[in-house]
Design an enzyme around this catalytic site. Structure first.
Site, PDB file in Angstrom:
ATOM      1  N   SER A  31       0.848  -1.186   0.000  1.00  0.00           N
ATOM      2  CA  SER A  31       0.000   0.000   0.000  1.00  0.00           C
ATOM      3  C   SER A  31       0.890   1.245   0.000  1.00  0.00           C
ATOM      4  O   SER A  31       1.702   1.425  -0.900  1.00  0.00           O
ATOM      5  CB  SER A  31      -0.964  -0.054   1.189  1.00  0.00           C
ATOM      6  OG  SER A  31      -1.996   0.881   1.053  1.00  0.00           O
ATOM      7  N   TRP A  32       0.775   2.121   1.012  1.00  0.00           N
ATOM      8  CA  TRP A  32       1.702   3.247   1.106  1.00  0.00           C
ATOM      9  C   TRP A  32       3.148   2.751   1.145  1.00  0.00           C
ATOM     10  O   TRP A  32       4.055   3.403   0.631  1.00  0.00           O
ATOM     11  CB  TRP A  32       1.401   4.085   2.351  1.00  0.00           C
ATOM     12  CG  TRP A  32       2.517   5.029   2.723  1.00  0.00           C
ATOM     13  CD1 TRP A  32       3.407   4.876   3.727  1.00  0.00           C
ATOM     14  CD2 TRP A  32       2.860   6.247   2.050  1.00  0.00           C
ATOM     15  NE1 TRP A  32       4.291   5.938   3.749  1.00  0.00           N
ATOM     16  CE2 TRP A  32       3.975   6.792   2.728  1.00  0.00           C
ATOM     17  CE3 TRP A  32       2.333   6.935   0.954  1.00  0.00           C
ATOM     18  CZ2 TRP A  32       4.571   7.987   2.344  1.00  0.00           C
ATOM     19  CZ3 TRP A  32       2.931   8.123   0.566  1.00  0.00           C
ATOM     20  CH2 TRP A  32       4.036   8.641   1.262  1.00  0.00           C
ATOM     21  N   HIS A  67      -7.630  -5.766  -0.301  1.00  0.00           N
ATOM     22  CA  HIS A  67      -6.405  -4.993  -0.129  1.00  0.00           C
ATOM     23  C   HIS A  67      -5.455  -5.528   0.935  1.00  0.00           C
ATOM     24  O   HIS A  67      -4.237  -5.480   0.767  1.00  0.00           O
ATOM     25  CB  HIS A  67      -6.785  -3.549   0.215  1.00  0.00           C
ATOM     26  CG  HIS A  67      -5.626  -2.621   0.373  1.00  0.00           C
ATOM     27  ND1 HIS A  67      -4.836  -2.224  -0.686  1.00  0.00           N
ATOM     28  CD2 HIS A  67      -5.102  -2.018   1.482  1.00  0.00           C
ATOM     29  CE1 HIS A  67      -3.898  -1.395  -0.258  1.00  0.00           C
ATOM     30  NE2 HIS A  67      -4.022  -1.260   1.054  1.00  0.00           N
ATOM     31  N   ASP A  76      -9.455  -5.094  -5.005  1.00  0.00           N
ATOM     32  CA  ASP A  76      -8.918  -4.106  -4.065  1.00  0.00           C
ATOM     33  C   ASP A  76      -9.688  -2.799  -4.211  1.00  0.00           C
ATOM     34  O   ASP A  76      -9.646  -2.146  -5.256  1.00  0.00           O
ATOM     35  CB  ASP A  76      -7.435  -3.884  -4.374  1.00  0.00           C
ATOM     36  CG  ASP A  76      -6.710  -3.093  -3.293  1.00  0.00           C
ATOM     37  OD1 ASP A  76      -7.362  -2.275  -2.617  1.00  0.00           O
ATOM     38  OD2 ASP A  76      -5.490  -3.284  -3.159  1.00  0.00           O
TER      39      ASP A  76
END
Length: 314
Positions: free
Chosen positions: A110-111, A289, A261
């Site tokens: 993700s980030w 996700h 996602d």
């Protein structure tokens, strides 16, 4: 491939990185093993014991840290001197502190994928390979997907309404209003925690294919909400768009992405795969996700094994 058994660190410490920040840093697995670093999401999400279970502890020296303001790092939820450039520099400080000449794997979700790519672009000679999960390119349209009525809100309308109605009356986008409201609150006061819970609950609700019920978000709500709004109103503090620059990365890259996602729509993984010269994209069917989604963790372990088979992880 199943997750490896639960694992405790063989060493943990706080590492001062300047500007009043101290990072919580832990090492697991084999002290003499192949060095890998795992980057958590958010911003502000903090590390999880689940991240320790993605590498064979007999073979790998697994390095995990809480990014500035996240998890156990200090000051908690601190936004001063907290930008993408700081986070990239922190990874390099950790590498030097541990005496690692080169990370054999940089894994980010993700980030954390944004951060992993940014680190590899800045310090490519220190990165042998990348494993990315739930790709987040941090474009304006990616943040609009999450925080306007035209994106994920159309799939979770009740939860979106709850997120919006939790805000005090005001002008501006939902993102800008949450950022301003949280910044105006004293650290974890009652109103700040109420807003932080609603912000974090929205993303948690999107993170799995089947929305979770009764999830307690209190432990990480405040740093998650403060740091996500801090970063996203500044478009991730990216110096320039991330995707075009990735054409310069020539290390092997394994990409794992849930086919459903809702936090990071699959288009982002596809575009990154098309841009990277040496990448492989693995869709996980029926997954959303989160790393905890069925099949995501196993696909990450399989991605590391593919890199081993290529002979890059000595």
């Amino acid at each position: 491939m199943a997750l490896y058994p639960p694992l405790e660190p063989f060493h943990h410490e706080y590492l001062a990185v300047g500007d009043g920040h101290e990072l919580y840093l832990e090492q697991c697995g084999n002290p003499d093993g192949v060095p890998v670093v795992v980057l958590h999401g958010g911003p502000g999400g903090g590390s999880s014991p689940l991240l320790r279970r993605l590498f064979d502890p007999r073979h790998y020296r697994i390095v995990i840290h809480d990014q500035r303001g996240a998890g156990k790092s200090r000051p908690r939820a601190g936004t001063n001197h907290n930008t993408l450039a700081h986070l990239v520099d922190d990874i390099e400080r950790i590498r030097q502190h541990l005496g690692v000449s080169r990370w054999q794997v940089v894994m980010g979700g993700s980030w954390g994928s944004t951060l992993a790519l940014s680190y590899a672009l800045e310090h490519g000679e220190r990165v042998a390979s990348l494993v990315l999960r739930g790709v987040f390119l941090c474009r304006r349209q990616d943040m609009d997907w999450l925080y306007t009525e035209h994106g994920a809100a159309r799939y979770r309308p009740e939860q979106w309404q709850r997120l919006v109605e939790a805000l005090p009356a005001g002008e501006g986008t939902v993102l800008a209003r949450y950022h301003a409201a949280l910044a105006a609150c004293e650290d974890q006061n009652e109103e700040g925690m109420r807003l932080a819970r609603e912000w974090t609950r929205w993303e948690t609700h999107l993170s799995t294919l089947i929305p979770l019920t009764g999830v307690d978000v209190d432990d990480h709500a405040w740093p998650m909400a403060r740091l996500e709004t801090h970063y996203f109103v500044h478009e991730g503090f990216l110096p320039e768009p991330l995707l075009p620059r990735c054409a310069r990365l020539y290390c092997p890259v394994e990409i794992v992405h849930g086919s459903y996602d809702l936090v990071c729509p699959p288009e982002q993984a596809w575009l990154l795969h098309q841009t990277l010269p040496d990448s492989r994209l693995r869709w996980v069917p029926g997954a959303g996700h989160a790393t905890s989604e069925a099949g995501i963790g196993e696909a990450l372990i399989a991605a590391v094994h593919r890199l081993e088979q290529r002979g890059g992880l000595a």
